[in-house]
Write a protein that holds these residues in place. Structure first.
Motif, PDB file in Angstrom:
ATOM      1  N   LYS A  88       7.795  -3.828  -2.231  1.00 38.41           N
ATOM      2  CA  LYS A  88       7.321  -3.955  -3.606  1.00 38.41           C
ATOM      3  C   LYS A  88       6.849  -5.388  -3.788  1.00 38.41           C
ATOM      4  O   LYS A  88       7.558  -6.323  -3.432  1.00 38.41           O
ATOM      5  CB  LYS A  88       8.454  -3.631  -4.578  1.00 38.41           C
ATOM      6  CG  LYS A  88       8.071  -3.724  -6.033  1.00 38.41           C
ATOM      7  CD  LYS A  88       9.264  -3.366  -6.903  1.00 38.41           C
ATOM      8  CE  LYS A  88       8.935  -3.521  -8.369  1.00 38.41           C
ATOM      9  NZ  LYS A  88      10.087  -3.203  -9.208  1.00 38.41           N
TER      10      LYS A  88
ATOM     11  N   GLU B 136      11.115   0.399   2.152  1.00 41.99           N
ATOM     12  CA  GLU B 136      10.034   0.292   1.174  1.00 41.99           C
ATOM     13  C   GLU B 136       9.780  -1.169   0.822  1.00 41.99           C
ATOM     14  O   GLU B 136      10.633  -2.026   1.004  1.00 41.99           O
ATOM     15  CB  GLU B 136      10.368   1.093  -0.086  1.00 41.99           C
ATOM     16  CG  GLU B 136      11.667   0.737  -0.717  1.00 41.99           C
ATOM     17  CD  GLU B 136      12.116   1.743  -1.770  1.00 41.99           C
ATOM     18  OE1 GLU B 136      12.937   1.340  -2.596  1.00 41.99           O
ATOM     19  OE2 GLU B 136      11.668   2.901  -1.764  1.00 41.99           O
TER      20      GLU B 136
ATOM     21  N   LEU C 173      -4.124   0.230  -2.336  1.00 40.55           N
ATOM     22  CA  LEU C 173      -3.432  -0.972  -2.789  1.00 40.55           C
ATOM     23  C   LEU C 173      -2.699  -0.700  -4.091  1.00 40.55           C
ATOM     24  O   LEU C 173      -3.268  -0.171  -5.042  1.00 40.55           O
ATOM     25  CB  LEU C 173      -4.432  -2.114  -2.981  1.00 40.55           C
ATOM     26  CG  LEU C 173      -3.886  -3.446  -3.469  1.00 40.55           C
ATOM     27  CD1 LEU C 173      -2.953  -4.046  -2.426  1.00 40.55           C
ATOM     28  CD2 LEU C 173      -5.021  -4.402  -3.779  1.00 40.55           C
ATOM     29  N   ILE C 174      -1.425  -1.040  -4.123  1.00 44.56           N
ATOM     30  CA  ILE C 174      -0.604  -0.850  -5.320  1.00 44.56           C
ATOM     31  C   ILE C 174      -0.636  -2.153  -6.112  1.00 44.56           C
ATOM     32  O   ILE C 174      -0.259  -3.205  -5.610  1.00 44.56           O
ATOM     33  CB  ILE C 174       0.849  -0.499  -4.936  1.00 44.56           C
ATOM     34  CG1 ILE C 174       0.885   0.820  -4.170  1.00 44.56           C
ATOM     35  CG2 ILE C 174       1.726  -0.443  -6.170  1.00 44.56           C
ATOM     36  CD1 ILE C 174       2.237   1.146  -3.585  1.00 44.56           C
ATOM     37  N   THR C 175      -1.085  -2.076  -7.377  1.00 38.73           N
ATOM     38  CA  THR C 175      -1.188  -3.274  -8.199  1.00 38.73           C
ATOM     39  C   THR C 175      -0.244  -3.252  -9.399  1.00 38.73           C
ATOM     40  O   THR C 175      -0.142  -4.233 -10.118  1.00 38.73           O
ATOM     41  CB  THR C 175      -2.634  -3.446  -8.718  1.00 38.73           C
ATOM     42  OG1 THR C 175      -2.997  -2.263  -9.437  1.00 38.73           O
ATOM     43  CG2 THR C 175      -3.589  -3.686  -7.567  1.00 38.73           C
ATOM     44  N   ASP C 176       0.459  -2.145  -9.608  1.00 41.02           N
ATOM     45  CA  ASP C 176       1.322  -2.032 -10.783  1.00 41.02           C
ATOM     46  C   ASP C 176       2.793  -2.328 -10.488  1.00 41.02           C
ATOM     47  O   ASP C 176       3.656  -2.112 -11.329  1.00 41.02           O
ATOM     48  CB  ASP C 176       1.198  -0.640 -11.402  1.00 41.02           C
ATOM     49  CG  ASP C 176       1.678   0.465 -10.476  1.00 41.02           C
ATOM     50  OD1 ASP C 176       2.040   0.176  -9.319  1.00 41.02           O
ATOM     51  OD2 ASP C 176       1.690   1.637 -10.918  1.00 41.02           O
TER      52      ASP C 176
ATOM     53  N   PHE D 152       0.833  -1.196   0.000  1.00 40.67           N
ATOM     54  CA  PHE D 152       0.000   0.000   0.000  1.00 40.67           C
ATOM     55  C   PHE D 152       0.868   1.247   0.000  1.00 40.67           C
ATOM     56  O   PHE D 152       1.960   1.260   0.587  1.00 40.67           O
ATOM     57  CB  PHE D 152      -0.911   0.006   1.232  1.00 40.67           C
ATOM     58  CG  PHE D 152      -1.932  -1.093   1.215  1.00 40.67           C
ATOM     59  CD1 PHE D 152      -3.226  -0.848   0.798  1.00 40.67           C
ATOM     60  CD2 PHE D 152      -1.588  -2.381   1.583  1.00 40.67           C
ATOM     61  CE1 PHE D 152      -4.167  -1.859   0.767  1.00 40.67           C
ATOM     62  CE2 PHE D 152      -2.516  -3.409   1.555  1.00 40.67           C
ATOM     63  CZ  PHE D 152      -3.815  -3.153   1.148  1.00 40.67           C
ATOM     64  N   ASP D 153       0.352   2.302  -0.645  1.00 41.71           N
ATOM     65  CA  ASP D 153       1.087   3.566  -0.658  1.00 41.71           C
ATOM     66  C   ASP D 153       0.781   4.357   0.614  1.00 41.71           C
ATOM     67  O   ASP D 153       0.090   3.870   1.510  1.00 41.71           O
ATOM     68  CB  ASP D 153       0.770   4.371  -1.920  1.00 41.71           C
ATOM     69  CG  ASP D 153      -0.689   4.791  -2.023  1.00 41.71           C
ATOM     70  OD1 ASP D 153      -1.433   4.659  -1.034  1.00 41.71           O
ATOM     71  OD2 ASP D 153      -1.075   5.265  -3.108  1.00 41.71           O
TER      72      ASP D 153
ATOM     73  N   SER E  74       4.629  -0.862  -8.153  1.00 40.07           N
ATOM     74  CA  SER E  74       5.343   0.286  -7.578  1.00 40.07           C
ATOM     75  C   SER E  74       5.712  -0.009  -6.132  1.00 40.07           C
ATOM     76  O   SER E  74       5.251  -0.972  -5.538  1.00 40.07           O
ATOM     77  CB  SER E  74       4.461   1.535  -7.628  1.00 40.07           C
ATOM     78  OG  SER E  74       4.127   1.846  -8.947  1.00 40.07           O
ATOM     79  N   LYS E  75       6.506   0.880  -5.564  1.00 41.26           N
ATOM     80  CA  LYS E  75       6.962   0.701  -4.191  1.00 41.26           C
ATOM     81  C   LYS E  75       6.022   1.404  -3.225  1.00 41.26           C
ATOM     82  O   LYS E  75       5.455   2.442  -3.543  1.00 41.26           O
ATOM     83  CB  LYS E  75       8.373   1.247  -4.032  1.00 41.26           C
ATOM     84  CG  LYS E  75       9.363   0.502  -4.883  1.00 41.26           C
ATOM     85  CD  LYS E  75      10.715   1.137  -4.849  1.00 41.26           C
ATOM     86  CE  LYS E  75      11.648   0.368  -5.788  1.00 41.26           C
ATOM     87  NZ  LYS E  75      12.896   1.052  -5.984  1.00 41.26           N
ATOM     88  N   GLY E  76       5.868   0.799  -2.040  1.00 42.61           N
ATOM     89  CA  GLY E  76       5.015   1.371  -1.015  1.00 42.61           C
ATOM     90  C   GLY E  76       5.655   1.289   0.347  1.00 42.61           C
ATOM     91  O   GLY E  76       6.705   0.665   0.530  1.00 42.61           O
TER      92      GLY E  76
ATOM     93  N   GLN F  39       5.420  -7.926  -6.735  1.00 45.19           N
ATOM     94  CA  GLN F  39       5.162  -8.111  -8.157  1.00 45.19           C
ATOM     95  C   GLN F  39       5.497  -9.542  -8.539  1.00 45.19           C
ATOM     96  O   GLN F  39       6.496 -10.095  -8.080  1.00 45.19           O
ATOM     97  CB  GLN F  39       6.017  -7.133  -8.964  1.00 45.19           C
ATOM     98  CG  GLN F  39       5.682  -7.098 -10.422  1.00 45.19           C
ATOM     99  CD  GLN F  39       6.456  -5.993 -11.145  1.00 45.19           C
ATOM    100  OE1 GLN F  39       7.454  -5.485 -10.652  1.00 45.19           O
ATOM    101  NE2 GLN F  39       5.972  -5.630 -12.313  1.00 45.19           N
TER     102      GLN F  39
END
Length: 180
Positions: free
Chosen positions: A143, A141, A83-86, A77-78, A88-90, A145
């Motif tokens: 990530k 951070e 919720l980050i689905t691409d 999560f940012d 990216s870092k959170g 993926q």
């Protein structure tokens, strides 16, 4: 009449020789003490970071899929709790797992300022007080993926140790063999 003992000249010569020997060996003694200090502090930092890595690995390996996490067992999560689905870092990761009785449990690791906090709840939205797992974080951070959780932590060190010891866990990847 014969005198026993040392003369003043002999004592001065011995003292001068001892002084020269001490001047020669003092840099080596100083280097040894510095190396010992660095090894001790490196051991402390490594131990603490390894402990945090093992906590996160254990939780990810026990993860279960959840609709709140986009059907995944892990969600990053940012800063706005989106919720980050691409990929990216959170700054926060939530892991769905189960307790020893088989009941669902959500474990959250969040970088909050200069600390990494751990929170464990039985509901996705419910929040209970968190505990600090790692402090003095300079950077942290997460990530997620392709079914792999990557994370990076860098600890802020005192100036006397900065640049002399390793103070980071870089891109540790954790994946599960059989994601459900």
């Amino acid at each position: 009449m014969k005198k026993s003992g040392f003369s003043l000249v002999e004592i001065i010569v011995v003292t001068a020789i001892m002084g020269i020997v001490m001047l020669i060996f003092s840099p080596m003694i100083d280097a040894f003490i510095g190396a010992q200090d660095r090894l001790y502090n490196q051991s402390k930092v490594d131990s603490r970071l390894n402990e945090v890595v093992e906590f996160i690995k254990r939780d990810v390996r026990n993860a279960r899929s959840d609709s709140n996490l986009g059907g995944e067992p892990v969600g990053v999560f940012d800063s706005d709790d989106i919720l980050i689905t691409d990929g990216s870092k959170g700054k926060k990761v939530i892991i769905k797992t189960t307790d020893l009785s088989g009941n669902p449990k959500f474990i959250q690791y969040a970088v909050d300022g200069s600390t990494l906090k751990l929170n464990s709840t039985d509901s996705f939205t419910k929040t209970i007080g968190s505990s600090v797992v790692l402090s003095n974080i300079e950077m942290g951070e997460f990530k997620y993926q392709d079914k792999v959780l990557l994370f990076y932590f860098k600890i802020d060190l005192p100036d006397r140790l900065d640049g002399k010891i390793r103070n980071e866990v870089r891109d540790v990847g954790i994946t599960r063999i059989n994601l459900q």
